[in-house]
Design a protein around this motif. Structure first.
Motif, PDB file in Angstrom:
ATOM      1  N   VAL A 119       0.866  -1.183   0.000  1.00 55.80           N
ATOM      2  CA  VAL A 119       0.000   0.000   0.000  1.00 55.80           C
ATOM      3  C   VAL A 119       0.901   1.231   0.000  1.00 55.80           C
ATOM      4  O   VAL A 119       2.123   1.125   0.111  1.00 55.80           O
ATOM      5  CB  VAL A 119      -0.943   0.006   1.224  1.00 55.80           C
ATOM      6  CG1 VAL A 119      -1.950  -1.120   1.132  1.00 55.80           C
ATOM      7  CG2 VAL A 119      -0.150  -0.052   2.521  1.00 55.80           C
ATOM      8  N   ASP A 120       0.289   2.402  -0.107  1.00 51.99           N
ATOM      9  CA  ASP A 120       1.094   3.620  -0.176  1.00 51.99           C
ATOM     10  C   ASP A 120       1.809   3.923   1.126  1.00 51.99           C
ATOM     11  O   ASP A 120       2.964   4.360   1.126  1.00 51.99           O
ATOM     12  CB  ASP A 120       0.209   4.801  -0.580  1.00 51.99           C
ATOM     13  CG  ASP A 120      -0.299   4.676  -2.004  1.00 51.99           C
ATOM     14  OD1 ASP A 120       0.539   4.629  -2.919  1.00 51.99           O
ATOM     15  OD2 ASP A 120      -1.528   4.598  -2.191  1.00 51.99           O
ATOM     16  N   PHE A 121       1.119   3.714   2.249  1.00 50.81           N
ATOM     17  CA  PHE A 121       1.785   3.938   3.534  1.00 50.81           C
ATOM     18  C   PHE A 121       1.134   3.084   4.608  1.00 50.81           C
ATOM     19  O   PHE A 121      -0.003   2.639   4.478  1.00 50.81           O
ATOM     20  CB  PHE A 121       1.766   5.421   3.932  1.00 50.81           C
ATOM     21  CG  PHE A 121       0.399   5.994   4.210  1.00 50.81           C
ATOM     22  CD1 PHE A 121      -0.165   5.938   5.479  1.00 50.81           C
ATOM     23  CD2 PHE A 121      -0.327   6.613   3.200  1.00 50.81           C
ATOM     24  CE1 PHE A 121      -1.415   6.473   5.735  1.00 50.81           C
ATOM     25  CE2 PHE A 121      -1.583   7.168   3.441  1.00 50.81           C
ATOM     26  CZ  PHE A 121      -2.131   7.087   4.716  1.00 50.81           C
ATOM     27  N   VAL A 122       1.900   2.856   5.669  1.00 52.07           N
ATOM     28  CA  VAL A 122       1.411   2.121   6.833  1.00 52.07           C
ATOM     29  C   VAL A 122       1.604   3.005   8.063  1.00 52.07           C
ATOM     30  O   VAL A 122       2.367   3.976   8.037  1.00 52.07           O
ATOM     31  CB  VAL A 122       2.139   0.778   7.017  1.00 52.07           C
ATOM     32  CG1 VAL A 122       1.860  -0.148   5.843  1.00 52.07           C
ATOM     33  CG2 VAL A 122       3.644   0.998   7.193  1.00 52.07           C
ATOM     34  N   SER A 123       0.931   2.643   9.143  1.00 55.01           N
ATOM     35  CA  SER A 123       1.043   3.436  10.358  1.00 55.01           C
ATOM     36  C   SER A 123       0.698   2.605  11.578  1.00 55.01           C
ATOM     37  O   SER A 123       0.126   1.511  11.479  1.00 55.01           O
ATOM     38  CB  SER A 123       0.135   4.670  10.293  1.00 55.01           C
ATOM     39  OG  SER A 123      -1.230   4.277  10.293  1.00 55.01           O
ATOM     40  N   LEU A 170      -4.876   7.441  -2.144  1.00 55.93           N
ATOM     41  CA  LEU A 170      -3.901   6.544  -1.557  1.00 55.93           C
ATOM     42  C   LEU A 170      -4.596   5.398  -0.832  1.00 55.93           C
ATOM     43  O   LEU A 170      -5.751   5.509  -0.414  1.00 55.93           O
ATOM     44  CB  LEU A 170      -3.007   7.297  -0.562  1.00 55.93           C
ATOM     45  CG  LEU A 170      -2.308   8.569  -1.055  1.00 55.93           C
ATOM     46  CD1 LEU A 170      -3.065   9.796  -0.547  1.00 55.93           C
ATOM     47  CD2 LEU A 170      -0.873   8.630  -0.589  1.00 55.93           C
ATOM     48  N   ALA A 171      -3.849   4.304  -0.676  1.00 55.58           N
ATOM     49  CA  ALA A 171      -4.315   3.165   0.111  1.00 55.58           C
ATOM     50  C   ALA A 171      -3.394   3.011   1.306  1.00 55.58           C
ATOM     51  O   ALA A 171      -2.177   3.179   1.201  1.00 55.58           O
ATOM     52  CB  ALA A 171      -4.307   1.895  -0.733  1.00 55.58           C
ATOM     53  N   ALA A 172      -3.987   2.698   2.454  1.00 56.91           N
ATOM     54  CA  ALA A 172      -3.208   2.632   3.684  1.00 56.91           C
ATOM     55  C   ALA A 172      -3.657   1.451   4.532  1.00 56.91           C
ATOM     56  O   ALA A 172      -4.791   0.972   4.415  1.00 56.91           O
ATOM     57  CB  ALA A 172      -3.354   3.926   4.474  1.00 56.91           C
TER      58      ALA A 172
END
Length: 264
Positions: free
Chosen positions: A185-189, A224-226
């Protein structure tokens, strides 16, 4: 006095994933202290209280210890309950928070999408106070309205984080957002909020008001996908609209019950 309460897993396609929230639909506001006691008794990351006000719904959110300015997953869960049990016509609900202003939720099939104000954040130094509680070293730090955001190199860094919660709780903020580029995905958190009564929040919609503008500008894209990498995990669809952001996910009903309160 008897109140109906619902428990919903937000940002979840099936129960036992995403972020659980309790929802109470009220005819009138309860005393603040009573709402806080209910949230403490629920011992969930958030309990949302909702009161109809003309064509909109006023909403407030409580962790087990404090009232917060903004909560995404409990707003998503509240919309899910209103669409399913509240007799709402159409595919949009307008909420209002006395702390965060107008908040919208749109429905498209099973997908619910929050429309929230974009956070204003700025870079800050990587001080020992911010980096010390973590076993991996961030590359950048930012301060938003309520949270700090630490940016790491990789998804592996985010997965491997083992924060010392007592030290995190000493930081003067609602919580700490940890983020990095994702592999699929575009970002993780992840989100850590021990100062607000939540060591690690499973999926934090409000944190994405900071995450979305940062990653949209860094990656040069507005959609975006997260994924939030808690043990429960949650997938989030994201759209950057400059002054607003859209934060989308699914929800599932886990429980409907009654709260019994004294009449005096």
């Amino acid at each position: 006095m008897t109140l109906t309460m619902y428990q919903v897993d937000a940002f979840a396609r099936q129960v036992f994933t995403g972020n659980p929230a309790a929802i109470c639909l009220l005819a009138n506001w309860l005393d603040d202290s009573l709402m806080q006691q209910i949230a403490m008794e629920n011992n969930l990351a958030e309990t949302a209280f909702v009161v109809a006000n003309g064509n909109r719904y006023d909403i407030r959110w409580f962790t087990p210890t404090v009232e917060v300015d903004l909560c995404g997953h409990a707003t998503l869960a509240a919309a899910y309950i209103l669409f399913r049990f509240g007799g709402v016509d159409g595919d949009r609900i307008d909420f209002h928070s006395h702390r965060s202003g107008p908040l919208g939720v749109a429905r498209a099939g099973e997908l619910l999408t929050l429309n929230f104000p974009t956070d204003e954040y700025h870079p800050v130094p990587l001080t020992p106070e911010l980096t010390g509680p973590f076993n991996r070293v961030p590359k950048e730090a930012y301060r938003g309205k309520t949270d700090y955001m630490l940016v790491f190199d990789s998804e592996d860094d985010i997965r491997a984080l083992e924060p010392r919660m007592r030290e995190v709780a000493a930081i003067q903020a609602r919580g700490i957002i940890a983020t990095a580029p994702g592999t699929e995905v575009d970002f993780v958190s992840r989100f850590f909020g021990p100062a607000s009564g939540i060591d690690e929040d499973p999926v934090t919609g409000s944190a994405h008001t900071t995450l979305i503008p940062y990653w949209a500008n860094r990656l040069g894209k507005t959609k975006l996908a997260a994924v939030q990498l808690s043990s429960r995990t949650g997938k989030v669809t994201c759209t950057y609209l400059e002054k607003r952001v859209e934060i989308g996910g699914n929800a599932r009903l886990f429980m409907k019950g009654e709260i019994y309160l004294p009449n005096d």
